[in-house]
Design an enzyme around this catalytic site. Structure first.
Site, PDB file in Angstrom:
ATOM      1  N   SER A  15       0.849  -1.191   0.000  1.00 21.16           N
ATOM      2  CA  SER A  15       0.000   0.000   0.000  1.00 21.16           C
ATOM      3  C   SER A  15       0.884   1.241   0.000  1.00 21.16           C
ATOM      4  O   SER A  15       2.111   1.153   0.079  1.00 21.16           O
ATOM      5  CB  SER A  15      -0.924   0.011   1.233  1.00 21.16           C
ATOM      6  OG  SER A  15      -0.164   0.140   2.422  1.00 21.16           O
ATOM      7  N   SER A 142      12.034  10.313   6.673  1.00 19.30           N
ATOM      8  CA  SER A 142      10.896  11.180   6.972  1.00 19.30           C
ATOM      9  C   SER A 142      11.442  12.545   7.345  1.00 19.30           C
ATOM     10  O   SER A 142      12.595  12.670   7.769  1.00 19.30           O
ATOM     11  CB  SER A 142      10.079  10.612   8.142  1.00 19.30           C
ATOM     12  OG  SER A 142       9.132  11.552   8.613  1.00 19.30           O
ATOM     13  N   TYR A 155       9.713   6.858  16.442  1.00 24.69           N
ATOM     14  CA  TYR A 155       9.716   7.003  14.978  1.00 24.69           C
ATOM     15  C   TYR A 155      10.803   7.982  14.536  1.00 24.69           C
ATOM     16  O   TYR A 155      11.588   7.697  13.628  1.00 24.69           O
ATOM     17  CB  TYR A 155       8.337   7.489  14.527  1.00 24.69           C
ATOM     18  CG  TYR A 155       8.168   7.616  13.041  1.00 24.69           C
ATOM     19  CD1 TYR A 155       8.099   6.486  12.229  1.00 24.69           C
ATOM     20  CD2 TYR A 155       8.049   8.866  12.431  1.00 24.69           C
ATOM     21  CE1 TYR A 155       7.929   6.604  10.857  1.00 24.69           C
ATOM     22  CE2 TYR A 155       7.876   8.987  11.072  1.00 24.69           C
ATOM     23  CZ  TYR A 155       7.815   7.857  10.284  1.00 24.69           C
ATOM     24  OH  TYR A 155       7.637   7.972   8.929  1.00 24.69           O
ATOM     25  N   THR A 190      -1.237   8.157   3.040  1.00 26.34           N
ATOM     26  CA  THR A 190      -1.090   6.708   3.175  1.00 26.34           C
ATOM     27  C   THR A 190      -1.730   6.264   4.488  1.00 26.34           C
ATOM     28  O   THR A 190      -2.225   7.081   5.270  1.00 26.34           O
ATOM     29  CB  THR A 190       0.392   6.297   3.183  1.00 26.34           C
ATOM     30  OG1 THR A 190       0.977   6.710   4.438  1.00 26.34           O
ATOM     31  CG2 THR A 190       1.151   6.936   2.029  1.00 26.34           C
TER      32      THR A 190
END
Length: 265
Positions: A15, A142, A155, A190
């Protein structure tokens, strides 16, 4: 057919950015290996890749948190076509929770999937790329890997670590025909926030408002594949939120102030 006869392995391909990028590579004639947790979704991705022009595509479903089995996965991926020209470490999981509240088991799981899994897989594939005369490593980090981001202690840590690891590879092996492209997304539409882990490990279960207004996976994939083709060192993907990455570089104090005001959900 910019990637005709090139073998591309993409993780996190069921995905989002990984799926959309697989389709763009397929349209450019690449041979594809796609990995993700969901076997049924991967088979659908493989079928569409073939319809779009991939001469061959193979699904390798796998849970990347099983670190002890990753070398076997890498072996299987390499043996699928006898080589890998482009290895795209895209899979990852996000997190929602303050530093104090987030349980250590959640931090460890995020680090396992987002940092240690790409490291283990890359350490398996990189020597083979060197032996074949070169290759390209691509990794999704990111903007949370450029500066500290509220509610993302695990993260953001993993994404910072990815920068260090892959920039080191870039410095060490550039003269041996290894190229590294670091993909730095901002807000992309997403399911990463849907599957994000909250402080106790439960699924976040919803798309954050800021992310819902981000670029589409298709827009992201177009930019990423162009960057890979041109062997760019880094590519930023998103909209106005990417300004924070530049503010961090040139005005780190201002970035620290602005980061405190970021709407993290």
């Amino acid at each position: 057919m910019k990637f005709s006869n090139k073998v591309v392995w993409i993780t996190g391909a069921s995905s989002g950015i990984g799926e959309a990028t697989a389709y763009r590579f397929a349209q450019e004639g690449a041979k594809l290996i796609v990995t993700a947790l969901e076997a049924d979704l991967l088979e659908q991705v493989v079928a569409k890749c073939k319809r779009l022009g991939a001469p061959d595509a193979k699904a390798l479903p796998f849970d990347l948190s099983q670190l002890d089995l990753l070398d076997a996965l890498a072996d299987e991926a390499w043996n699928a076509f006898g080589r890998i020209d482009i290895f795209y470490n895209n899979a990852g999981i996000s997190q929602r929770g303050t530093t104090v509240e987030t349980e250590m088991r959640v931090i460890r799981k995020v680090m396992d999937i987002d940092f240690y899994a790409p490291v283990i897989l890359t350490k398996n594939i990189l020597p083979r790329m060197l032996a074949q005369g070169g290759g390209q490593l691509v990794v999704t980090t990111s903007i949370a890997g450029c500066f500290g981001f509220p509610m993302r202690c695990a993260y953001s840590s993993a994404k910072h670590a990815l920068y260090g690891f892959f920039e080191t590879i870039q410095a060490e092996y550039h003269n041996q025909n290894i190229r590294v492209t670091i993909v730095c997304p901002g807000r992309v539409q997403t399911n990463i926030s849907v599957y994000a882990l909250e402080k106790d490990g439960k699924r976040h279960g919803k798309m954050d408002a800021g992310q819902a207004g981000g670029v589409t996976p298709q827009q992201a994939a177009n930019k990423i594949v162009r960057a890979v083709y041109h062997k760019k060192r880094e590519v930023l993907v998103g909209r106005k939120e990417l300004l924070m990455a530049y503010i961090k570089r040139f005005f780190p104090g201002l970035c620290a102030v602005l980061a405190r005001k970021v709407k993290s959900m």
